[in-house]
Design a protein around this motif. Structure first.
Motif, PDB file in Angstrom:
ATOM      1  N   ILE A 152      43.067  31.930  33.929  1.00 14.28           N
ATOM      2  CA  ILE A 152      43.724  33.698  34.499  1.00 14.28           C
ATOM      3  C   ILE A 152      42.506  33.994  35.256  1.00 14.28           C
ATOM      4  N   HIS A 153      41.151  34.330  34.909  1.00 16.54           N
ATOM      5  CA  HIS A 153      39.865  35.045  35.117  1.00 16.54           C
ATOM      6  C   HIS A 153      39.812  34.432  36.984  1.00 16.54           C
ATOM      7  N   SER A 154      40.191  33.241  36.635  1.00 15.14           N
ATOM      8  CA  SER A 154      39.444  32.573  37.974  1.00 15.14           C
ATOM      9  C   SER A 154      40.929  32.815  39.478  1.00 15.14           C
ATOM     10  N   LEU A 155      41.849  32.923  39.089  1.00 12.94           N
ATOM     11  CA  LEU A 155      43.096  32.923  39.450  1.00 12.94           C
ATOM     12  C   LEU A 155      43.420  34.441  40.086  1.00 12.94           C
ATOM     13  N   VAL A 156      42.688  35.491  39.307  1.00  5.46           N
ATOM     14  CA  VAL A 156      43.351  36.816  39.538  1.00  5.46           C
ATOM     15  C   VAL A 156      41.544  37.268  40.248  1.00  5.46           C
ATOM     16  N   SER A 157      41.089  36.181  39.787  1.00  4.96           N
ATOM     17  CA  SER A 157      39.470  36.680  40.235  1.00  4.96           C
ATOM     18  C   SER A 157      39.305  35.823  42.158  1.00  4.96           C
ATOM     19  N   ALA A 158      39.827  35.796  42.508  1.00  2.23           N
ATOM     20  CA  ALA A 158      40.462  34.628  43.896  1.00  2.23           C
ATOM     21  C   ALA A 158      41.314  35.445  44.740  1.00  2.23           C
ATOM     22  N   TYR A 159      42.022  35.743  43.581  1.00  2.00           N
ATOM     23  CA  TYR A 159      43.511  36.562  44.844  1.00  2.00           C
ATOM     24  C   TYR A 159      43.028  38.056  44.661  1.00  2.00           C
ATOM     25  N   ARG A 201      39.735  39.075  45.390  1.00  2.89           N
ATOM     26  CA  ARG A 201      38.450  38.550  46.156  1.00  2.89           C
ATOM     27  C   ARG A 201      38.221  39.316  47.515  1.00  2.89           C
ATOM     28  N   LEU A 202      39.423  40.110  48.391  1.00  2.00           N
ATOM     29  CA  LEU A 202      39.044  40.586  48.939  1.00  2.00           C
ATOM     30  C   LEU A 202      38.906  42.139  48.467  1.00  2.00           C
ATOM     31  N   ILE A 203      39.043  42.576  48.150  1.00  2.00           N
ATOM     32  CA  ILE A 203      38.744  44.055  47.995  1.00  2.00           C
ATOM     33  C   ILE A 203      37.505  44.117  46.970  1.00  2.00           C
ATOM     34  N   SER A 204      37.257  43.209  46.088  1.00  2.00           N
ATOM     35  CA  SER A 204      35.994  43.045  44.705  1.00  2.00           C
ATOM     36  C   SER A 204      35.330  42.710  46.031  1.00  2.00           C
ATOM     37  N   THR A 205      35.269  42.091  47.213  1.00  2.00           N
ATOM     38  CA  THR A 205      33.841  41.724  48.274  1.00  2.00           C
ATOM     39  C   THR A 205      33.665  43.305  48.274  1.00  2.00           C
ATOM     40  N   LEU A 206      34.385  44.061  48.795  1.00  2.00           N
ATOM     41  CA  LEU A 206      34.045  45.579  49.674  1.00  2.00           C
ATOM     42  C   LEU A 206      33.460  45.546  48.005  1.00  2.00           C
ATOM     43  N   ALA A 207      33.814  46.339  47.207  1.00  2.00           N
ATOM     44  CA  ALA A 207      33.901  47.072  45.985  1.00  2.00           C
ATOM     45  C   ALA A 207      32.672  46.654  45.459  1.00  2.00           C
ATOM     46  N   ASN A 208      32.070  45.415  45.561  1.00  2.00           N
ATOM     47  CA  ASN A 208      30.387  44.702  45.376  1.00  2.00           C
ATOM     48  C   ASN A 208      29.799  45.397  46.255  1.00  2.00           C
ATOM     49  N   SER A 243      43.780  49.751  53.629  1.00  2.00           N
ATOM     50  CA  SER A 243      44.520  48.577  54.044  1.00  2.00           C
ATOM     51  C   SER A 243      44.680  47.419  52.411  1.00  2.00           C
ATOM     52  N   ARG A 244      43.210  47.642  52.080  1.00  2.00           N
ATOM     53  CA  ARG A 244      42.759  46.886  50.632  1.00  2.00           C
ATOM     54  C   ARG A 244      43.857  47.815  49.651  1.00  2.00           C
ATOM     55  N   ALA A 245      43.715  48.571  49.319  1.00  2.00           N
ATOM     56  CA  ALA A 245      44.068  49.916  48.638  1.00  2.00           C
ATOM     57  C   ALA A 245      45.985  49.098  48.502  1.00  2.00           C
ATOM     58  N   LYS A 246      45.994  49.747  49.343  1.00  2.00           N
ATOM     59  CA  LYS A 246      47.650  49.838  49.775  1.00  2.00           C
ATOM     60  C   LYS A 246      48.359  48.318  49.417  1.00  2.00           C
ATOM     61  N   GLN A 247      47.760  47.243  49.677  1.00  2.00           N
ATOM     62  CA  GLN A 247      47.736  45.925  49.101  1.00  2.00           C
ATOM     63  C   GLN A 247      47.674  45.296  47.938  1.00  2.00           C
ATOM     64  N   PHE A 248      47.087  45.872  47.274  1.00  2.00           N
ATOM     65  CA  PHE A 248      46.108  45.426  45.632  1.00  2.00           C
ATOM     66  C   PHE A 248      47.382  46.163  44.684  1.00  2.00           C
ATOM     67  N   LEU A 249      47.122  47.480  45.018  1.00  2.00           N
ATOM     68  CA  LEU A 249      47.449  48.443  44.047  1.00  2.00           C
ATOM     69  C   LEU A 249      49.193  48.358  43.270  1.00  2.00           C
ATOM     70  N   SER A 250      49.628  47.479  43.625  1.00  2.00           N
ATOM     71  CA  SER A 250      51.070  47.272  42.832  1.00  2.00           C
ATOM     72  C   SER A 250      50.423  45.893  42.369  1.00  2.00           C
ATOM     73  N   PHE A 251      49.819  44.808  42.343  1.00  2.00           N
ATOM     74  CA  PHE A 251      49.537  44.474  41.750  1.00  2.00           C
ATOM     75  C   PHE A 251      48.338  44.898  40.208  1.00  2.00           C
ATOM     76  N   LEU A 252      47.500  45.631  40.801  1.00  2.00           N
ATOM     77  CA  LEU A 252      46.531  46.283  39.943  1.00  2.00           C
ATOM     78  C   LEU A 252      47.384  47.075  38.501  1.00  2.00           C
ATOM     79  N   SER A 253      48.603  48.426  38.893  1.00  2.00           N
ATOM     80  CA  SER A 253      48.736  48.317  37.850  1.00  2.00           C
ATOM     81  C   SER A 253      49.908  47.481  37.076  1.00  2.00           C
ATOM     82  N   THR A 280      38.962  39.757  33.183  1.00  2.00           N
ATOM     83  CA  THR A 280      39.993  40.139  34.138  1.00  2.00           C
ATOM     84  C   THR A 280      40.295  41.116  34.042  1.00  2.00           C
ATOM     85  N   ASN A 281      40.409  41.997  33.011  1.00  2.00           N
ATOM     86  CA  ASN A 281      40.493  43.391  32.929  1.00  2.00           C
ATOM     87  C   ASN A 281      39.203  44.535  33.377  1.00  2.00           C
TER      88      ASN A 281
END
Length: 120
Positions: free
Chosen positions: A21-28, A30-37, A50-60, A89-90
């Protein structure tokens, strides 16, 4: 192997009990976590938006699922062992949400509030 989609990862979050689970979510994410880190002080606002719009639905949606999976009364030994992946993952989802929350009026609080209102 095909790239996992948002819906397939959310489905795996709901049903899977393995440690992938963690590796799947982490890979998904990756685009935003790279920017965050990133060490850069000033991020490209257009890229963040752009990343916020792309991933907000998934995150919520993922917060609701992870919460339901973590909240187990009196977990047995096997359940406790599998919970660590959900906690990691959380933590990753929270990091990503904190990063993109600057793009939304109300910030991360709004996303959490919306997610929990939808679940009830």
């Amino acid at each position: 192997m095909a790239t996992p989609t948002e819906s397939s990862i959310l489905s795996d979050l709901q049903t899977s009990s393995d440690s992938k689970i963690h590796s799947l979510v982490s890979a998904y994410l990756r685009l935003i976590s790279t920017l965050a880190n990133s060490k850069k002080k000033k991020q490209d606002e257009a890229a963040v938006r752009s990343r916020a719009k792309q991933f907000l639905s998934f995150l919520s949606k993922s917060f609701l699922i992870i919460y339901k999976r973590i909240y187990i009364q009196n977990p047995n030994q096997q359940q406790r062992a599998s919970l660590s992946d959900f906690f990691e993952t959380n933590r990753l989802c929270i990091t990503c949400l904190e990063f993109v929350s600057s793009q939304f009026t109300g910030g991360a609080h709004l996303v959490f509030k919306f997610a929990f209102l939808v679940s009830f």
